[in-house]
Design a protein around this motif. Sequence first.
Motif, PDB file in Angstrom:
ATOM      1  N   ALA A  83      15.002 -12.279 -24.380  1.00 60.54           N
ATOM      2  CA  ALA A  83      14.221 -13.517 -24.379  1.00 60.54           C
ATOM      3  C   ALA A  83      14.731 -14.388 -25.517  1.00 60.54           C
ATOM      4  O   ALA A  83      14.606 -14.031 -26.689  1.00 60.54           O
ATOM      5  N   CYS A  84      15.330 -15.512 -25.183  1.00 58.34           N
ATOM      6  CA  CYS A  84      15.903 -16.416 -26.182  1.00 58.34           C
ATOM      7  C   CYS A  84      14.827 -17.391 -26.653  1.00 58.34           C
ATOM      8  O   CYS A  84      14.331 -18.197 -25.867  1.00 58.34           O
ATOM      9  N   ALA A  85      14.478 -17.308 -27.918  1.00 60.62           N
ATOM     10  CA  ALA A  85      13.434 -18.167 -28.482  1.00 60.62           C
ATOM     11  C   ALA A  85      13.976 -18.904 -29.699  1.00 60.62           C
ATOM     12  O   ALA A  85      13.367 -18.912 -30.772  1.00 60.62           O
TER      13      ALA A  85
ATOM     14  N   MET B 191      13.978 -17.657 -21.344  1.00 59.56           N
ATOM     15  CA  MET B 191      14.006 -18.630 -22.430  1.00 59.56           C
ATOM     16  C   MET B 191      12.594 -19.070 -22.774  1.00 59.56           C
ATOM     17  O   MET B 191      11.741 -19.165 -21.899  1.00 59.56           O
ATOM     18  N   VAL B 192      12.372 -19.324 -24.035  1.00 61.47           N
ATOM     19  CA  VAL B 192      11.132 -19.925 -24.500  1.00 61.47           C
ATOM     20  C   VAL B 192      11.472 -21.324 -24.991  1.00 61.47           C
ATOM     21  O   VAL B 192      12.445 -21.498 -25.735  1.00 61.47           O
ATOM     22  N   TYR B 193      10.678 -22.316 -24.587  1.00 62.52           N
ATOM     23  CA  TYR B 193      10.971 -23.723 -24.924  1.00 62.52           C
ATOM     24  C   TYR B 193      12.315 -24.119 -24.315  1.00 62.52           C
ATOM     25  O   TYR B 193      13.146 -24.777 -24.933  1.00 62.52           O
ATOM     26  N   GLY B 194      12.526 -23.707 -23.073  1.00 61.79           N
ATOM     27  CA  GLY B 194      13.778 -23.975 -22.401  1.00 61.79           C
ATOM     28  C   GLY B 194      13.859 -25.383 -21.847  1.00 61.79           C
ATOM     29  O   GLY B 194      13.017 -26.240 -22.139  1.00 61.79           O
ATOM     30  N   PRO B 195      14.878 -25.670 -21.034  1.00 60.87           N
ATOM     31  CA  PRO B 195      15.085 -27.019 -20.503  1.00 60.87           C
ATOM     32  C   PRO B 195      13.851 -27.577 -19.800  1.00 60.87           C
ATOM     33  O   PRO B 195      13.144 -26.873 -19.082  1.00 60.87           O
ATOM     34  N   ASN B 196      13.579 -28.856 -20.057  1.00 64.20           N
ATOM     35  CA  ASN B 196      12.490 -29.605 -19.414  1.00 64.20           C
ATOM     36  C   ASN B 196      11.107 -28.989 -19.639  1.00 64.20           C
ATOM     37  O   ASN B 196      10.234 -29.066 -18.772  1.00 64.20           O
TER      38      ASN B 196
ATOM     39  N   ILE C 195       2.269 -25.543 -28.386  1.00 64.46           N
ATOM     40  CA  ILE C 195       1.789 -24.171 -28.524  1.00 64.46           C
ATOM     41  C   ILE C 195       1.213 -23.669 -27.205  1.00 64.46           C
ATOM     42  O   ILE C 195       1.413 -22.514 -26.818  1.00 64.46           O
ATOM     43  N   PHE C 196       0.516 -24.531 -26.483  1.00 66.77           N
ATOM     44  CA  PHE C 196      -0.057 -24.154 -25.188  1.00 66.77           C
ATOM     45  C   PHE C 196       1.051 -23.731 -24.232  1.00 66.77           C
ATOM     46  O   PHE C 196       0.943 -22.700 -23.543  1.00 66.77           O
ATOM     47  N   LEU C 197       2.142 -24.500 -24.176  1.00 71.06           N
ATOM     48  CA  LEU C 197       3.238 -24.166 -23.267  1.00 71.06           C
ATOM     49  C   LEU C 197       3.921 -22.873 -23.693  1.00 71.06           C
ATOM     50  O   LEU C 197       4.309 -22.057 -22.851  1.00 71.06           O
ATOM     51  N   LEU C 198       4.074 -22.670 -24.999  1.00 72.05           N
ATOM     52  CA  LEU C 198       4.710 -21.441 -25.477  1.00 72.05           C
ATOM     53  C   LEU C 198       3.880 -20.218 -25.097  1.00 72.05           C
ATOM     54  O   LEU C 198       4.433 -19.171 -24.735  1.00 72.05           O
ATOM     55  N   GLU C 199       2.574 -20.341 -25.155  1.00 67.18           N
ATOM     56  CA  GLU C 199       1.719 -19.224 -24.758  1.00 67.18           C
ATOM     57  C   GLU C 199       1.867 -18.933 -23.273  1.00 67.18           C
ATOM     58  O   GLU C 199       1.894 -17.771 -22.851  1.00 67.18           O
ATOM     59  N   ARG C 200       1.967 -19.984 -22.459  1.00 70.72           N
ATOM     60  CA  ARG C 200       2.137 -19.787 -21.018  1.00 70.72           C
ATOM     61  C   ARG C 200       3.485 -19.111 -20.745  1.00 70.72           C
ATOM     62  O   ARG C 200       3.598 -18.251 -19.865  1.00 70.72           O
ATOM     63  N   GLN C 201       4.523 -19.513 -21.454  1.00 68.49           N
ATOM     64  CA  GLN C 201       5.846 -18.931 -21.237  1.00 68.49           C
ATOM     65  C   GLN C 201       5.886 -17.469 -21.663  1.00 68.49           C
ATOM     66  O   GLN C 201       6.472 -16.621 -20.979  1.00 68.49           O
ATOM     67  N   ALA C 202       5.254 -17.162 -22.801  1.00 69.18           N
ATOM     68  CA  ALA C 202       5.216 -15.775 -23.268  1.00 69.18           C
ATOM     69  C   ALA C 202       4.478 -14.891 -22.265  1.00 69.18           C
ATOM     70  O   ALA C 202       4.900 -13.757 -21.976  1.00 69.18           O
ATOM     71  N   ALA C 203       3.391 -15.409 -21.708  1.00 70.56           N
ATOM     72  CA  ALA C 203       2.635 -14.633 -20.722  1.00 70.56           C
ATOM     73  C   ALA C 203       3.457 -14.391 -19.461  1.00 70.56           C
ATOM     74  O   ALA C 203       3.404 -13.310 -18.856  1.00 70.56           O
ATOM     75  N   TYR C 204       4.225 -15.388 -19.046  1.00 72.17           N
ATOM     76  CA  TYR C 204       5.070 -15.251 -17.855  1.00 72.17           C
ATOM     77  C   TYR C 204       6.149 -14.193 -18.086  1.00 72.17           C
ATOM     78  O   TYR C 204       6.391 -13.342 -17.219  1.00 72.17           O
ATOM     79  N   ILE C 205       6.795 -14.241 -19.240  1.00 72.88           N
ATOM     80  CA  ILE C 205       7.841 -13.253 -19.549  1.00 72.88           C
ATOM     81  C   ILE C 205       7.235 -11.858 -19.611  1.00 72.88           C
ATOM     82  O   ILE C 205       7.846 -10.878 -19.148  1.00 72.88           O
ATOM     83  N   ARG C 206       6.038 -11.746 -20.177  1.00 71.87           N
ATOM     84  CA  ARG C 206       5.373 -10.442 -20.219  1.00 71.87           C
ATOM     85  C   ARG C 206       5.152  -9.915 -18.811  1.00 71.87           C
ATOM     86  O   ARG C 206       5.385  -8.733 -18.522  1.00 71.87           O
ATOM     87  N   GLN C 207       4.711 -10.794 -17.904  1.00 79.11           N
ATOM     88  CA  GLN C 207       4.508 -10.370 -16.518  1.00 79.11           C
ATOM     89  C   GLN C 207       5.807  -9.897 -15.886  1.00 79.11           C
ATOM     90  O   GLN C 207       5.826  -8.936 -15.105  1.00 79.11           O
ATOM     91  N   ALA C 208       6.906 -10.591 -16.208  1.00 82.03           N
ATOM     92  CA  ALA C 208       8.204 -10.196 -15.646  1.00 82.03           C
ATOM     93  C   ALA C 208       8.598  -8.800 -16.120  1.00 82.03           C
ATOM     94  O   ALA C 208       9.074  -7.965 -15.331  1.00 82.03           O
TER      95      ALA C 208
ATOM     96  N   ALA D   3       0.761 -24.882 -16.525  1.00 81.05           N
ATOM     97  CA  ALA D   3       0.005 -23.625 -16.554  1.00 81.05           C
ATOM     98  C   ALA D   3      -0.143 -23.054 -15.152  1.00 81.05           C
ATOM     99  O   ALA D   3      -0.022 -21.832 -14.948  1.00 81.05           O
ATOM    100  N   ARG D   4      -0.395 -23.929 -14.174  1.00 82.42           N
ATOM    101  CA  ARG D   4      -0.503 -23.462 -12.789  1.00 82.42           C
ATOM    102  C   ARG D   4       0.833 -22.877 -12.302  1.00 82.42           C
ATOM    103  O   ARG D   4       0.869 -21.840 -11.647  1.00 82.42           O
ATOM    104  N   ALA D   5       1.921 -23.573 -12.638  1.00 81.93           N
ATOM    105  CA  ALA D   5       3.244 -23.149 -12.158  1.00 81.93           C
ATOM    106  C   ALA D   5       3.667 -21.810 -12.737  1.00 81.93           C
ATOM    107  O   ALA D   5       4.417 -21.064 -12.096  1.00 81.93           O
TER     108      ALA D   5
END
Length: 442
Positions: free
Chosen positions: A77-79, A327-332, A341-354, A416-418
Motif C-alpha cells: 500500500a503506497c501512502a 494507493m492512498v491519496y492516489g490519482p483524482n 481525512i475522511f477520504l483517507l479513512e475510506r481508502q484505508a477501509a477499502y484496502i483492509r477489505q481487499a 464513500a458510496r463508491a
Amino acid sequence: MPSIIYQFSYAMNEDWKRRFGSQAEIRAYLDDVARRFGILDHVRFGTAVEGVAYDDDSGRWTVTLADGSSERFDVVACANGQLSRPKVPDVPGRETFAGAQFHSARWDHDVDLAGKRVAVVGSGASAVQIVPAIVDAAAHVTVIQRSANWIVNKYDWAPSRLEQVLLTRIPPLMQLYHLAMWWWFEARVPLIYRWIDPLRRLWEAHLRRGIRRKVGDPAKAAAVTPDYALGCNRVLLSSQWYPTIARDDVSVVASGVERVTESGLIAGDGTVVDADVLVWSTGFTPTEYLAPMRISGRDGRDLHRQWRDGPEAYLGLATPGFPNLFMVYGPNTGSLTNTIIFLLERQAAYIRQAVEHLRAADVASVEVREDVHRRFNERVQARLRKTVFTTGCPGWYATESGKVTQVWPGSHVAYARATARFRAEDYHQRPAVAAAREPVAG
C-alpha cells in the motif's frame, strides 16, 4: 480545515487550543494516535524505499530499500502522499546566490531573518502562512509570484472555557460538532461545478472589492487579484495576507523569476530584487505520483511509463497490471471542498477489505480489470469537464498536457458510496499458492 474535522473520526481530540490547530498541536495529536493504537510498533523510520517489483511466479512484491536490502510482501500500500517532495525550480544562477536559500518545506531554522531582505518565491498556501509570520522580523519582504490565489477570511478563535468543558464532559456533543462542521463543508460541493457560475461571479466581485479595500494600493491590489475562476485552484484561508501585502515593507512582483544573481534575483518583467535570503515557496511534485520509487508490475511493466499521459487509478486506489498494489491519496482523490481525512479513512477501509478478501477467499492476488478501470476513469474525466477545474486553471491540479489528475469531481458522500464495499468482481483473482504468505507493506 478546522481541526474538528481535520482529525480521525475514531480518535477525536477535544482539547484543540484554537479552531485551527497549530503545527505543534497537529504533530502531537498524530504522535498520540500512533502510540495509542500501537502503530509505532509497526513503523520503520529512516528507511527510504527505492523500488518495488512484482514477481510473476510467486505473486509477491520485493521492496528494495535505499541501503540495498530488500524484503518480500504479499500486499503493498503506497501512502507517499501528494505534497511530500519539495519542488525547487531549475532557475538559472540559483547556485550563485551568496545568501541563504531554502525551500519552505525544509525551513532552515539556523537562518536569522531579523533585519534581512527576504524574497519569498511563490504565493500559494505556504507563502500565505509564511509572509505574515516573518514580516515583523525582516527588514523587507518581496513576494515573487506567477499567479495570484483566491483567499478568503480564516475564521479562527480560541474556544471558550464553557465550550471546552462541554466537549470534554459530554462526548456526544463532540460527535455532533464534528458532524455539523463536516456537513457544513460538504455543502460547498456545488462550487466546483460550472452551472453555479452566475453565483461564482458574484462572489468573485465581492472578493475583488475586499482586496481593493484591504490592500489599498491599486498596483498591489491588481497584482494579488486572480484572473481565473474562483475554485479552479485551491481557495486559501487567511485573514492576515492582504493586510500584510498592504504594508510598506512588503512588495509584490507578479512576473515570476527569470534568474538568480549573487545578490538576489531578476523577475520575468526585468525587476531587480535585492535579497539576503531566498525562500522557495514553490510547492511540491504532486503530479509525479509515487515518484521517485521504481514500480515494476506484472510482466515487468513500469508504472511511470504506463502513466506517461497522466496518472490514473480505479477509485484512486488500484491500477491494471499491478496486483495487490494499492494507493492512498492516489490519482483524482484530492479533496477541495471537505476534509481529506475522511477520504483517507475510506481508502484505508477499502484496502483492509481487499486484504481480508485475499485471506477469506484463499486468493493470492487481486488485480483491477482493465475494463473496470477504463470505465471509471472515463466517467471521472467526463465529470471533470463539467467542473471549474477544466477552465484553464493555474497550479498543480493538471499535467502539462492539461489532464486533471488531482481532484475528485464530486462529493465526499459519493466517494464513500463508491468505496464502501470491495467488489471482488471488479478484479482478476489469482488462486492462492502453497507458499507461506508474506506481510503487508505500507
